[in-house]
Design a protein around this motif. Structure first.
Motif, PDB file in Angstrom:
ATOM      1  N   UNK A   8       0.748  -1.161   0.101  1.00  0.00           N
ATOM      2  CA  UNK A   8       0.080  -0.098  -0.223  1.00  0.00           C
ATOM      3  C   UNK A   8       0.757   1.235   0.391  1.00  0.00           C
ATOM      4  N   UNK A   9       0.666   2.339  -0.292  1.00  0.00           N
ATOM      5  CA  UNK A   9       1.080   3.787  -1.074  1.00  0.00           C
ATOM      6  C   UNK A   9       0.155   4.607  -0.297  1.00  0.00           C
ATOM      7  N   UNK A  10       0.701   5.907   0.363  1.00  0.00           N
ATOM      8  CA  UNK A  10       0.065   6.744  -0.076  1.00  0.00           C
ATOM      9  C   UNK A  10      -0.156   7.327  -1.516  1.00  0.00           C
ATOM     10  N   UNK A  11      -2.095   7.805  -1.327  1.00  0.00           N
ATOM     11  CA  UNK A  11      -2.347   9.145  -2.745  1.00  0.00           C
ATOM     12  C   UNK A  11      -2.003  10.232  -2.588  1.00  0.00           C
ATOM     13  N   UNK A  12      -2.644  11.233  -3.405  1.00  0.00           N
ATOM     14  CA  UNK A  12      -2.247  12.400  -3.309  1.00  0.00           C
ATOM     15  C   UNK A  12      -3.005  12.788  -1.982  1.00  0.00           C
ATOM     16  N   UNK A  13      -4.110  12.413  -1.500  1.00  0.00           N
ATOM     17  CA  UNK A  13      -4.426  12.669  -0.854  1.00  0.00           C
ATOM     18  C   UNK A  13      -4.146  12.345   0.587  1.00  0.00           C
ATOM     19  N   UNK A  14      -3.640  11.450   0.671  1.00  0.00           N
ATOM     20  CA  UNK A  14      -2.935  10.660   2.439  1.00  0.00           C
ATOM     21  C   UNK A  14      -3.684   9.488   2.239  1.00  0.00           C
ATOM     22  N   UNK A  15      -4.841   8.863   1.738  1.00  0.00           N
ATOM     23  CA  UNK A  15      -5.195   7.759   1.729  1.00  0.00           C
ATOM     24  C   UNK A  15      -3.494   6.299   0.841  1.00  0.00           C
ATOM     25  N   UNK A  16      -4.472   5.241   2.130  1.00  0.00           N
ATOM     26  CA  UNK A  16      -3.324   3.910   1.639  1.00  0.00           C
ATOM     27  C   UNK A  16      -4.016   3.342   0.402  1.00  0.00           C
ATOM     28  N   UNK A  17      -3.568   3.529  -1.195  1.00  0.00           N
ATOM     29  CA  UNK A  17      -4.021   2.258  -2.518  1.00  0.00           C
ATOM     30  C   UNK A  17      -3.285   0.787  -2.371  1.00  0.00           C
ATOM     31  N   UNK A  18      -3.952   0.536  -2.318  1.00  0.00           N
ATOM     32  CA  UNK A  18      -3.273  -0.695  -3.127  1.00  0.00           C
ATOM     33  C   UNK A  18      -1.939  -0.966  -4.311  1.00  0.00           C
ATOM     34  N   UNK A  19      -0.329  -0.991  -4.115  1.00  0.00           N
ATOM     35  CA  UNK A  19      -0.211  -0.980  -5.786  1.00  0.00           C
ATOM     36  C   UNK A  19       0.551  -1.703  -5.951  1.00  0.00           C
ATOM     37  N   UNK A  20       0.597  -2.829  -4.903  1.00  0.00           N
ATOM     38  CA  UNK A  20       0.769  -4.495  -5.498  1.00  0.00           C
ATOM     39  C   UNK A  20      -0.112  -5.261  -4.861  1.00  0.00           C
ATOM     40  N   UNK A  21       0.159  -6.514  -5.221  1.00  0.00           N
ATOM     41  CA  UNK A  21      -0.290  -7.957  -4.545  1.00  0.00           C
ATOM     42  C   UNK A  21       0.828  -9.388  -5.542  1.00  0.00           C
ATOM     43  N   UNK A  22       1.877  -9.503  -4.747  1.00  0.00           N
ATOM     44  CA  UNK A  22       2.369 -10.849  -5.233  1.00  0.00           C
ATOM     45  C   UNK A  22       2.568 -11.947  -4.567  1.00  0.00           C
ATOM     46  N   UNK A  23       2.570 -12.784  -5.877  1.00  0.00           N
ATOM     47  CA  UNK A  23       2.718 -14.241  -4.579  1.00  0.00           C
ATOM     48  C   UNK A  23       3.547 -14.699  -5.133  1.00  0.00           C
ATOM     49  N   UNK A  24       4.366 -16.405  -4.521  1.00  0.00           N
ATOM     50  CA  UNK A  24       5.279 -16.896  -4.385  1.00  0.00           C
ATOM     51  C   UNK A  24       6.452 -16.704  -5.388  1.00  0.00           C
ATOM     52  N   UNK A  25       6.784 -17.000  -6.240  1.00  0.00           N
ATOM     53  CA  UNK A  25       8.179 -16.496  -6.993  1.00  0.00           C
ATOM     54  C   UNK A  25       7.794 -15.444  -7.957  1.00  0.00           C
ATOM     55  N   UNK A  26       6.193 -14.370  -7.756  1.00  0.00           N
ATOM     56  CA  UNK A  26       5.999 -13.338  -8.746  1.00  0.00           C
ATOM     57  C   UNK A  26       6.981 -12.152  -7.949  1.00  0.00           C
ATOM     58  N   UNK A  27       7.832 -11.215  -8.445  1.00  0.00           N
ATOM     59  CA  UNK A  27       8.825  -9.749  -8.566  1.00  0.00           C
ATOM     60  C   UNK A  27       7.735  -8.912  -7.808  1.00  0.00           C
ATOM     61  N   UNK A  28       8.083  -7.824  -7.571  1.00  0.00           N
ATOM     62  CA  UNK A  28       7.695  -6.816  -7.151  1.00  0.00           C
ATOM     63  C   UNK A  28       8.849  -6.191  -7.316  1.00  0.00           C
ATOM     64  N   UNK A  29       8.760  -5.075  -7.759  1.00  0.00           N
ATOM     65  CA  UNK A  29       9.538  -3.463  -8.558  1.00  0.00           C
ATOM     66  C   UNK A  29       9.601  -2.546  -7.088  1.00  0.00           C
ATOM     67  N   UNK A  30       9.802  -2.586  -6.483  1.00  0.00           N
ATOM     68  CA  UNK A  30       9.323  -0.954  -5.551  1.00  0.00           C
ATOM     69  C   UNK A  30      10.140   0.119  -5.253  1.00  0.00           C
ATOM     70  N   UNK A  31       9.634   1.342  -5.788  1.00  0.00           N
ATOM     71  CA  UNK A  31      10.322   2.063  -5.741  1.00  0.00           C
ATOM     72  C   UNK A  31      10.687   2.757  -4.774  1.00  0.00           C
ATOM     73  N   UNK A  32       9.455   2.870  -4.535  1.00  0.00           N
ATOM     74  CA  UNK A  32       9.495   3.243  -2.306  1.00  0.00           C
ATOM     75  C   UNK A  32       9.886   1.773  -1.167  1.00  0.00           C
ATOM     76  N   UNK A  33      10.680   2.474  -0.857  1.00  0.00           N
ATOM     77  CA  UNK A  33      11.645   3.381  -0.260  1.00  0.00           C
ATOM     78  C   UNK A  33      12.870   4.099  -0.488  1.00  0.00           C
ATOM     79  N   UNK A  34      13.178   2.561  -1.531  1.00  0.00           N
ATOM     80  CA  UNK A  34      14.058   2.704  -2.321  1.00  0.00           C
ATOM     81  C   UNK A  34      14.014   1.498  -3.001  1.00  0.00           C
ATOM     82  N   UNK A  35      14.647   1.739  -5.153  1.00  0.00           N
ATOM     83  CA  UNK A  35      14.377   0.501  -5.821  1.00  0.00           C
ATOM     84  C   UNK A  35      15.199  -0.937  -5.305  1.00  0.00           C
TER      85      UNK A  35
END
Length: 191
Positions: free
Chosen positions: A146-173
Motif C-alpha cells: 500500500x502507498x499513500x496517494x495525494x489525499x494521504x490515503x492508502x491505495x493498493x499498488x501490488x499483490x504478488x505471490x510466490x515467485x512473482x516479483x515486485x519492483x519497489x520504488x519506495x523507499x528505494x528501488x
C-alpha cells in the motif's frame, strides 16, 4: 494477540506505561491508548523478517537505515509501534527510537496478529503518514503493498505471490520475490 483498552485504573495507556511492561518475549505496542500484546513469532515469520532485512540492508542508500523489531516508532504519547521491519531517514532517528513516521513499515502476518496488521495497524500507519506499508503473509508467501496517494490515503499498488516479483520504488528501488524470503522453508509444509 491481546488488546487492552484501559489500564487497571480505567485510563487509556500511554507510552510511559510501556516502560513497565514485563520483558517476557512478547511485543507491547500502543495505538491510540490501546495496548496490543503479541506473542513471540514463529519460524516462518522470523525467517521472512531476517531475510527481508538483510536483502533491504544490502540495497539501502547511505542516508537511510533498515531496522527490525523491536525498534519503536513513537509519534505521540498514545502511539508506539514496532513494525517487523522499517526504513527511516538518518536525520529522523534518535538513539532510542524513531519519533516520526518511517518511510516504510513492514508487518509479517502471524495467526494471532493478522487482523490487527491488516486493519488497525494499517489505519495507524496511514494516519501517521507512512508512505509505503508492506504486509507479508509467510504461510502462502504473498506481498501486499500500500502507498499513500495525494489525499494521504492508502491505495493498493501490488499483490504478488510466490515467485512473482515486485519492483519497489519506495523507499528505494528494490526487487522483492515473496517465495525467496522464506529460503528453504518455502518447500517445507505449513503446519
Amino acid at each position: 494477540m491481546t488488546v487492552m483498552a484501559h489500564d487497571q485504573g480505567g485510563r487509556p495507556y500511554t507510552v510511559e506505561d510501556l516502560g513497565g511492561m514485563p520483558d517476557d518475549g512478547r511485543r507491547y505496542e500502543l495505538i491510540d491508548g490501546m495496548l496490543l500484546v503479541s506473542p513471540a513469532p514463529g519460524a516462518r515469520h522470523q525467517k521472512v523478517v531476517l531475510r527481508l532485512g538483510m536483502f533491504m540492508e544490502l540495497r539501502c542508500p547511505d542516508d537511510l537505515h533498515v531496522f527490525s523489531a523491536p525498534f519503536s516508532v513513537r509519534t505521540s504519547e498514545s502511539i508506539e509501534l514496532q513494525p517487523d521491519l522499517l526504513v527511516a531517514r538518518d536525520a529522523d532517528l534518535t538513539d532510542k527510537l524513531l519519533p516520526v513516521a518511517p518511510l516504510l513499515a513492514v508487518e509479517v502476518l502471524s495467526p494471532s496478529t493478522a487482523l490487527n496488521d491488516l486493519n488497525t495497524k494499517k489505519a495507524a500507519y496511514e494516519r501517521m503518514g507512512v508512505r509505503s506499508y508492506w504486509i507479508i503473509d509467510p504461510q502462502d508467501p504473498k506481498l501486499t503493498v500500500f502507498e499513500l496517494d495525494a489525499d494521504g490515503c492508502y491505495g493498493q499498488v501490488a499483490d504478488v505471490k510466490g515467485e512473482d516479483p515486485f519492483d519497489a520504488t519506495l523507499p528505494f528501488p528494490v526487487r522483492i520475490v515473496p517465495a525467496q524470503l522464506l529460503g528453504t522453508l518455502y518447500n517445507r509444509p505449513v503446519e
